[in-house]
Design a protein around this motif. Structure first.
Motif, PDB file in Angstrom:
ATOM      1  N   THR A   4       0.844  -1.191   0.000  1.00 30.93           N
ATOM      2  CA  THR A   4       0.000   0.000   0.000  1.00 30.93           C
ATOM      3  C   THR A   4       0.886   1.249   0.000  1.00 30.93           C
ATOM      4  OG1 THR A   4      -0.079   0.135   2.415  1.00 30.93           O
ATOM      5  CG2 THR A   4      -1.782  -1.212   1.339  1.00 30.93           C
ATOM      6  N   ASN A   5       0.281   2.383  -0.315  1.00 34.19           N
ATOM      7  CA  ASN A   5       1.027   3.648  -0.304  1.00 34.19           C
ATOM      8  C   ASN A   5       1.607   3.932   1.080  1.00 34.19           C
ATOM      9  OD1 ASN A   5       0.638   4.208  -2.995  1.00 34.19           O
ATOM     10  ND2 ASN A   5      -1.203   5.441  -2.643  1.00 34.19           N
ATOM     11  N   ASN A   6       0.839   3.632   2.135  1.00 40.33           N
ATOM     12  CA  ASN A   6       1.332   3.890   3.495  1.00 40.33           C
ATOM     13  C   ASN A   6       2.562   3.052   3.805  1.00 40.33           C
ATOM     14  OD1 ASN A   6      -0.646   5.782   4.047  1.00 40.33           O
ATOM     15  ND2 ASN A   6      -2.045   4.294   4.921  1.00 40.33           N
ATOM     16  N   VAL A   7       2.571   1.793   3.378  1.00 39.07           N
ATOM     17  CA  VAL A   7       3.732   0.930   3.614  1.00 39.07           C
ATOM     18  C   VAL A   7       4.929   1.450   2.820  1.00 39.07           C
ATOM     19  CG1 VAL A   7       4.667  -1.401   3.323  1.00 39.07           C
ATOM     20  CG2 VAL A   7       2.360  -1.090   4.228  1.00 39.07           C
ATOM     21  N   ILE A   8       4.703   1.857   1.583  1.00 41.57           N
ATOM     22  CA  ILE A   8       5.794   2.388   0.759  1.00 41.57           C
ATOM     23  C   ILE A   8       6.374   3.656   1.390  1.00 41.57           C
ATOM     24  CG2 ILE A   8       6.343   3.442  -1.481  1.00 41.57           C
ATOM     25  CD1 ILE A   8       4.337   1.379  -2.702  1.00 41.57           C
ATOM     26  N   ILE A   9       5.518   4.491   1.959  1.00 38.26           N
ATOM     27  CA  ILE A   9       5.990   5.696   2.650  1.00 38.26           C
ATOM     28  C   ILE A   9       6.906   5.301   3.807  1.00 38.26           C
ATOM     29  CG2 ILE A   9       5.238   7.587   4.172  1.00 38.26           C
ATOM     30  CD1 ILE A   9       2.768   7.842   2.253  1.00 38.26           C
ATOM     31  N   LYS A  10       6.522   4.271   4.559  1.00 38.01           N
ATOM     32  CA  LYS A  10       7.346   3.810   5.688  1.00 38.01           C
ATOM     33  C   LYS A  10       8.673   3.221   5.197  1.00 38.01           C
ATOM     34  CE  LYS A  10       4.519   4.871   8.979  1.00 38.01           C
ATOM     35  NZ  LYS A  10       4.836   5.959   9.887  1.00 38.01           N
TER      36      LYS A  10
END
Length: 98
Positions: A4-10
């Motif tokens: 997900t985008n949130n995981v990629i941000i992390k």
């Protein structure tokens, strides 16, 4: 399962945080564990193979040893969470059979 985008941000946070990508320090390892724990606690899910693929293709992680260590940490945190979640389900069972 794609990341997900949130995981990629992390994952990008990990990349920015680690100064020496050829050798992870104890501080780096603690922060990486904390980031993966935060992902799990926020009900985000990730596929460890996708994490590995992301770090291989990100570009700045030339050390395979560091990439493998991060993937192992992601797997460890995920497994630890799943085990404790399973234990919570069992302990919440109020069937009176104990």
């Amino acid at each position: 399962m794609p990341l997900t985008n949130n995981v990629i941000i992390k994952l990008n946070e990990i990349t920015q945080m680690v100064e020496d990508k050829s050798k992870l320090s104890e501080y780096d390892i603690d922060m990486i564990k904390s980031i993966f724990k935060n992902i799990i606690e926020n009900n985000e899910r990730y596929d460890v193979d996708e994490i590995e693929f992301w770090f291989e293709n990100e570009g700045s992680w030339s050390s395979k040893e560091s990439r493998v260590r991060i993937v192992n940490l992601a797997n460890y945190v995920q497994d630890k969470y799943q085990q404790t979640a399973h234990l919570r389900i069992i302990s919440d069972d109020d069937c009176g059979c104990s």
